[in-house]
Scaffold this motif. Structure first.
Motif, PDB file in Angstrom:
ATOM      1  N   SER A 166       0.838  -1.195   0.000  1.00 47.59           N
ATOM      2  CA  SER A 166       0.000   0.000   0.000  1.00 47.59           C
ATOM      3  C   SER A 166       0.881   1.257   0.000  1.00 47.59           C
ATOM      4  O   SER A 166       0.544   2.260  -0.629  1.00 47.59           O
ATOM      5  CB  SER A 166      -1.014  -0.020   1.149  1.00 47.59           C
ATOM      6  OG  SER A 166      -0.438   0.471   2.316  1.00 47.59           O
ATOM      7  N   LEU A 167       2.038   1.178   0.657  1.00 47.72           N
ATOM      8  CA  LEU A 167       2.965   2.314   0.610  1.00 47.72           C
ATOM      9  C   LEU A 167       3.430   2.562  -0.830  1.00 47.72           C
ATOM     10  O   LEU A 167       3.497   3.702  -1.297  1.00 47.72           O
ATOM     11  CB  LEU A 167       4.185   2.040   1.503  1.00 47.72           C
ATOM     12  CG  LEU A 167       5.271   3.114   1.455  1.00 47.72           C
ATOM     13  CD1 LEU A 167       4.790   4.414   2.102  1.00 47.72           C
ATOM     14  CD2 LEU A 167       6.550   2.646   2.131  1.00 47.72           C
ATOM     15  N   GLN A 204       1.859   1.844  -3.584  1.00 46.47           N
ATOM     16  CA  GLN A 204       0.752   2.455  -4.333  1.00 46.47           C
ATOM     17  C   GLN A 204       0.651   3.947  -4.031  1.00 46.47           C
ATOM     18  O   GLN A 204       0.419   4.764  -4.916  1.00 46.47           O
ATOM     19  CB  GLN A 204      -0.583   1.767  -3.983  1.00 46.47           C
ATOM     20  CG  GLN A 204      -0.696   0.338  -4.449  1.00 46.47           C
ATOM     21  CD  GLN A 204      -0.468   0.181  -5.942  1.00 46.47           C
ATOM     22  OE1 GLN A 204      -0.716   1.107  -6.713  1.00 46.47           O
ATOM     23  NE2 GLN A 204       0.031  -0.972  -6.350  1.00 46.47           N
ATOM     24  N   GLU A 205       0.847   4.246  -2.737  1.00 47.92           N
ATOM     25  CA  GLU A 205       0.740   5.639  -2.309  1.00 47.92           C
ATOM     26  C   GLU A 205       1.829   6.493  -2.967  1.00 47.92           C
ATOM     27  O   GLU A 205       1.568   7.599  -3.433  1.00 47.92           O
ATOM     28  CB  GLU A 205       0.936   5.681  -0.786  1.00 47.92           C
ATOM     29  CG  GLU A 205      -0.052   6.552  -0.044  1.00 47.92           C
ATOM     30  CD  GLU A 205       0.264   6.515   1.451  1.00 47.92           C
ATOM     31  OE1 GLU A 205       0.606   7.563   1.994  1.00 47.92           O
ATOM     32  OE2 GLU A 205       0.208   5.412   2.035  1.00 47.92           O
ATOM     33  N   ASN A 264       1.495   9.541  -5.742  1.00 49.64           N
ATOM     34  CA  ASN A 264       1.867  10.852  -5.249  1.00 49.64           C
ATOM     35  C   ASN A 264       3.375  10.965  -5.013  1.00 49.64           C
ATOM     36  O   ASN A 264       3.814  11.242  -3.910  1.00 49.64           O
ATOM     37  CB  ASN A 264       1.112  11.073  -3.924  1.00 49.64           C
ATOM     38  CG  ASN A 264       0.868  12.531  -3.660  1.00 49.64           C
ATOM     39  OD1 ASN A 264       1.261  13.391  -4.458  1.00 49.64           O
ATOM     40  ND2 ASN A 264       0.254  12.817  -2.524  1.00 49.64           N
ATOM     41  N   TRP A 297       8.566  12.385   1.201  1.00 57.29           N
ATOM     42  CA  TRP A 297       8.813  11.020   1.680  1.00 57.29           C
ATOM     43  C   TRP A 297      10.078  10.966   2.525  1.00 57.29           C
ATOM     44  O   TRP A 297      10.721   9.929   2.640  1.00 57.29           O
ATOM     45  CB  TRP A 297       8.910  10.039   0.497  1.00 57.29           C
ATOM     46  CG  TRP A 297       7.633   9.955  -0.275  1.00 57.29           C
ATOM     47  CD1 TRP A 297       7.382  10.532  -1.484  1.00 57.29           C
ATOM     48  CD2 TRP A 297       6.431   9.288   0.115  1.00 57.29           C
ATOM     49  NE1 TRP A 297       6.086  10.259  -1.874  1.00 57.29           N
ATOM     50  CE2 TRP A 297       5.484   9.503  -0.913  1.00 57.29           C
ATOM     51  CE3 TRP A 297       6.064   8.536   1.240  1.00 57.29           C
ATOM     52  CZ2 TRP A 297       4.194   8.983  -0.859  1.00 57.29           C
ATOM     53  CZ3 TRP A 297       4.779   8.023   1.289  1.00 57.29           C
ATOM     54  CH2 TRP A 297       3.854   8.251   0.248  1.00 57.29           C
ATOM     55  N   LYS A 338       4.054   9.747   9.891  1.00 58.33           N
ATOM     56  CA  LYS A 338       3.015   8.766   9.543  1.00 58.33           C
ATOM     57  C   LYS A 338       3.025   7.588  10.523  1.00 58.33           C
ATOM     58  O   LYS A 338       2.310   6.609  10.321  1.00 58.33           O
ATOM     59  CB  LYS A 338       3.276   8.187   8.149  1.00 58.33           C
ATOM     60  CG  LYS A 338       2.905   9.074   6.985  1.00 58.33           C
ATOM     61  CD  LYS A 338       3.395   8.371   5.701  1.00 58.33           C
ATOM     62  CE  LYS A 338       3.121   9.189   4.468  1.00 58.33           C
ATOM     63  NZ  LYS A 338       1.727   9.049   4.014  1.00 58.33           N
TER      64      LYS A 338
END
Ligand SMILES: [Zn+2]
Length: 357
Positions: free
Chosen positions: A92-93, A95-96, A100, A105, A113
């Motif tokens: 999921s990271l 994909q994130e 974006n 990051w 986070k």
């Protein structure tokens, strides 16, 4: 740049068991390290960051993956759960980041986070094959190359990719694609896609289009950034995260191979290399399932018995693990010799094949 170098050094730091044992001393630093520690005296295997007391060196056996430790007869530790996965979180990271890439990051942003940046970076590398920083840069530059192909101006593409200076952008772009931003023209109809595959011997990563497979490697061994750069230079096509008909095909073949049902891969391949490398790979593919050859025999088959070293080097560079079966080449004296995917894995692959003959 920094991240890539740090990650690469990290991998090299853990080449030998003594180095791995040494790394266990710093328990906090060991969290997320990419190996499995099995303990002879207890029959249990752990993640490197397990809160249990560090065993004596003579009781430690190291494995590449939890599956290999399990196969060797060890039981998973109840404190550190070495079989439990971080995979969903990492996916999921990814994909994130993909959605974006220009977001912040940095280590600080990751901490905000609720993530531990050092651990996360190690896990990210082990599971995807990319360093975290390298992945972000690759995604940013890939998106810039696509918008340039669609007619965007260089300055806009530079700013969108998060680069303040034109020279910094040009340098990073040239390094990634082997050409200047103003000249890039991707063949957009034909993207290559990166996909990940779970196997009992660890996660693998493939690059494929709709008609052929270009790369297949174990993620904890591959230098993904080098692989995507190589393919960018050779093919001038976008490389995206995604699945194609061929990714699904190889996934299905991998499943059957690891069950001992598939003896011959049939996924269509594109092999890129020198003539000598291609000759060597063709000879490798001719070694039947469950059999082995020595490097010297392979050199002879290629028609140059003196070329043992060149053959060994081509062997390691084929980029298609399992399919071009370099695990079937062993040392002359019958010992395993080296393997790009790790010697424990080589041994496990050879037993898998001989057990299913
Ligand atoms: Zn443990």
């Amino acid at each position: 740049m920094m991240t890539v170098h740090t990650d690469d050094m990290r991998t090299d730091d853990l080449r030998t068991d003594d180095m791995r044992y040494e790394a266990l001393k710093d328990r906090k630093g060991a969290v997320g390290l990419n190996f499995i520690l099995a303990v002879l005296s207890t029959g249990i295997f752990c993640r490197p960051g397990c809160p249990a007391r560090r065993p004596l060196r003579k009781n430690c056996v190291f494995y590449e993956t939890a599956a290999l430790a399990l196969k060797a007869g060890y039981r998973p530790c109840k404190r550190c759960h070495p079989l439990g996965g971080q995979r969903a979180a990492l996916e999921s990271l990814m994909q994130e980041i993909y959605a974006n890439p220009e977001a912040d990051w940095s280590a600080k942003a990751l901490e905000e986070k609720g993530l531990a940046p050092t651990t996360l970076r190690r896990q990210f590398k082990a599971h995807t094959g990319f360093g975290l920083g390298a992945f972000i840069r690759w995604v940013r530059l890939g998106q810039a190359a696509q918008s340039l192909t669609q007619g965007e101006t260089v300055i806009m593409a530079q700013l969108d990719a998060g680069f303040d200076s034109p020279s910094g952008f040009r340098a990073a772009f040239g390094d990634m694609f082997g050409q200047a931003p103003a000249r890039i023209k991707f063949d957009e109809q034909n993207p290559l896609c990166v996909a990940w595959h779970e196997t009992p011997m660890g996660r693998m990563v493939s690059i494929a289009d709709e008609t052929a497979l270009y790369m297949l490697e174990f993620t904890n061994r591959v230098k993904m950034l080098a692989q995507v750069k190589r393919l960018h230079r050779l093919h001038n096509r976008p490389i995206l995260v995604g699945r194609t008909v061929i990714s699904e095909h190889i996934e299905d073949e991998l499943k059957r191979y690891f069950k001992g049902e598939l003896k011959q891969f049939e996924t269509p391949l594109v092999l890129t290399g020198t003539d000598f490398q291609k000759q060597t790979w063709a000879q490798l593919c001719a070694i039947p399932y469950g059999e082995t050859r020595s490097y010297a025999q392979l050199a002879m088959a290629v028609g140059n018995e003196k070329a043992v070293r060149a053959v060994a080097s081509s062997n390691a560079k084929n980029g298609l693990a399992l399919i071009v079966p370099c695990h079937r080449v062993i040392a002359k004296d019958g010992s395993l010799g080296g393997y790009a995917g790790g010697v424990e894995r080589k041994s496990a692959l050879l037993s898998l094949e001989t057990n299913n003959l």
